[in-house]
Write a protein that holds these residues in place. Structure first.
Motif, PDB file in Angstrom:
ATOM      1  N   UNK A  15      39.666  36.526  26.904  1.00 13.37           N
ATOM      2  CA  UNK A  15      40.928  35.811  27.094  1.00 13.37           C
ATOM      3  C   UNK A  15      41.201  35.586  28.580  1.00 13.37           C
ATOM      4  N   UNK A  16      40.887  36.589  29.390  1.00 14.43           N
ATOM      5  CA  UNK A  16      41.041  36.451  30.842  1.00 14.43           C
ATOM      6  C   UNK A  16      40.152  37.460  31.538  1.00 14.43           C
ATOM      7  N   UNK A  17      39.787  37.152  32.774  1.00 16.81           N
ATOM      8  CA  UNK A  17      39.026  38.073  33.619  1.00 16.81           C
ATOM      9  C   UNK A  17      39.610  37.977  35.024  1.00 16.81           C
ATOM     10  N   UNK A  18      40.037  39.108  35.552  1.00 15.16           N
ATOM     11  CA  UNK A  18      40.732  39.144  36.834  1.00 15.16           C
ATOM     12  C   UNK A  18      39.978  40.008  37.829  1.00 15.16           C
ATOM     13  N   UNK A  19      39.675  39.456  38.990  1.00 15.45           N
ATOM     14  CA  UNK A  19      39.053  40.245  40.046  1.00 15.45           C
ATOM     15  C   UNK A  19      40.090  41.152  40.691  1.00 15.45           C
TER      16      UNK A  19
ATOM     17  N   UNK B  88      45.123  43.720  40.936  1.00 15.74           N
ATOM     18  CA  UNK B  88      44.516  42.392  41.120  1.00 15.74           C
ATOM     19  C   UNK B  88      44.222  42.101  42.583  1.00 15.74           C
ATOM     20  N   UNK B  89      43.129  41.397  42.813  1.00 14.58           N
ATOM     21  CA  UNK B  89      42.759  40.998  44.172  1.00 14.58           C
ATOM     22  C   UNK B  89      43.564  39.781  44.606  1.00 14.58           C
ATOM     23  N   UNK B  90      43.402  39.441  45.847  1.00 18.01           N
ATOM     24  CA  UNK B  90      44.092  38.302  46.434  1.00 18.01           C
ATOM     25  C   UNK B  90      43.730  37.010  45.689  1.00 18.01           C
ATOM     26  N   UNK B  91      44.627  36.044  45.715  1.00 13.47           N
ATOM     27  CA  UNK B  91      44.455  34.804  44.952  1.00 13.47           C
ATOM     28  C   UNK B  91      43.162  34.080  45.320  1.00 13.47           C
ATOM     29  N   UNK B  92      42.769  34.133  46.585  1.00 10.64           N
ATOM     30  CA  UNK B  92      41.581  33.374  46.993  1.00 10.64           C
ATOM     31  C   UNK B  92      40.285  33.938  46.425  1.00 10.64           C
TER      32      UNK B  92
END
Length: 222
Positions: free
Chosen positions: A61-65, A174-178
């Protein structure tokens, strides 16, 4: 900045490494499909490629660094890159267990997302922040992960011992948006081309039943 320097070096030189992908047996112990989404956390080197691999799986569904293993105060890329925060670059995966199980995710993680025999490094990236680790969210995940590592060890699935650490209950930040969706948004980046795109190709080839052509991207605010 450190990874940008590494990318330049990769672009100017022939790679001194080549990751080996191999077919490994599925877990003999897995979880029954539960109702509703589940969350799992994986660390296997640079989160750009690990996130990209999981984003190409049906049922994800989602994967977040992000970061796991340290504190909220040090969960920032510039600090984590120093290797002294206790954090590993990690990816939090939310998945539908009716479509893909935790065991299925583990099989992909160990076979194409990273090399579980490399201690405190992955390919060109060196340091404890690039360690192989699992951060089980539940006791069931911890049980399944340990059983699978033991199973792969007994089967001699790899040429060296598996060094993947189990760290249950660690918080994820969560890591930074970039850093989010980096592989998809930067397919021509030298690091992505040489280190991570081979993982995506291996995933499509080795797990066609789970392959998702269009990756599921994380919504990121500008």
């Amino acid at each position: 900045m450190r990874r940008l320097v590494l990318a330049l070096a990769l672009a100017l030189a022939t790679p001194a490494f080549a990751e080996e992908f191999r077919v490994i047996p599925p877990p003999a112990v897995d979880a029954a499909a539960l109702t509703g989404p589940e969350t799992a956390i994986f660390a296997g080197g640079c989160f750009w490629g690990v996130q990209g691999v999981f984003q190409h799986l049906n049922g994800v569904i989602s994967a977040t660094s992000g970061y796991a293993g340290g504190t909220a105060a040090t969960a920032h890329y510039d600090q984590v890159s120093g290797g002294e925060t206790g954090h590993a670059e990690a990816v939090q995966v939310v998945f539908d267990p009716k479509q893909i199980s935790y065991g299925d995710l583990l099989q992909v993680f160990f076979s194409v997302a990273h090399d579980p025999t490399q201690l405190n490094r992955q390919g060109p990236d060196v340091g404890p922040q690039y360690r192989s680790a699992l951060f089980p969210v539940t006791e069931d995940q911890a049980r399944i992960a340990k059983a699978y590592i033991d199973q792969l060890g007994r089967a001699r699935a790899f040429d060296a011992a598996i060094v993947t650490q189990l760290d249950p209950g660690a918080a994820f930040y969560p890591a930074e948006a970039y850093h989010q969706n980096f592989l998809t948004l930067n397919p021509d980046h030298p690091y992505i081309v040489q280190v991570d795109m081979p993982k995506i190709a291996a995933l499509e080839r080795m797990f066609p039943q789970d392959w998702r052509e269009v990756p599921v991207l994380l919504p990121v605010a500008d």
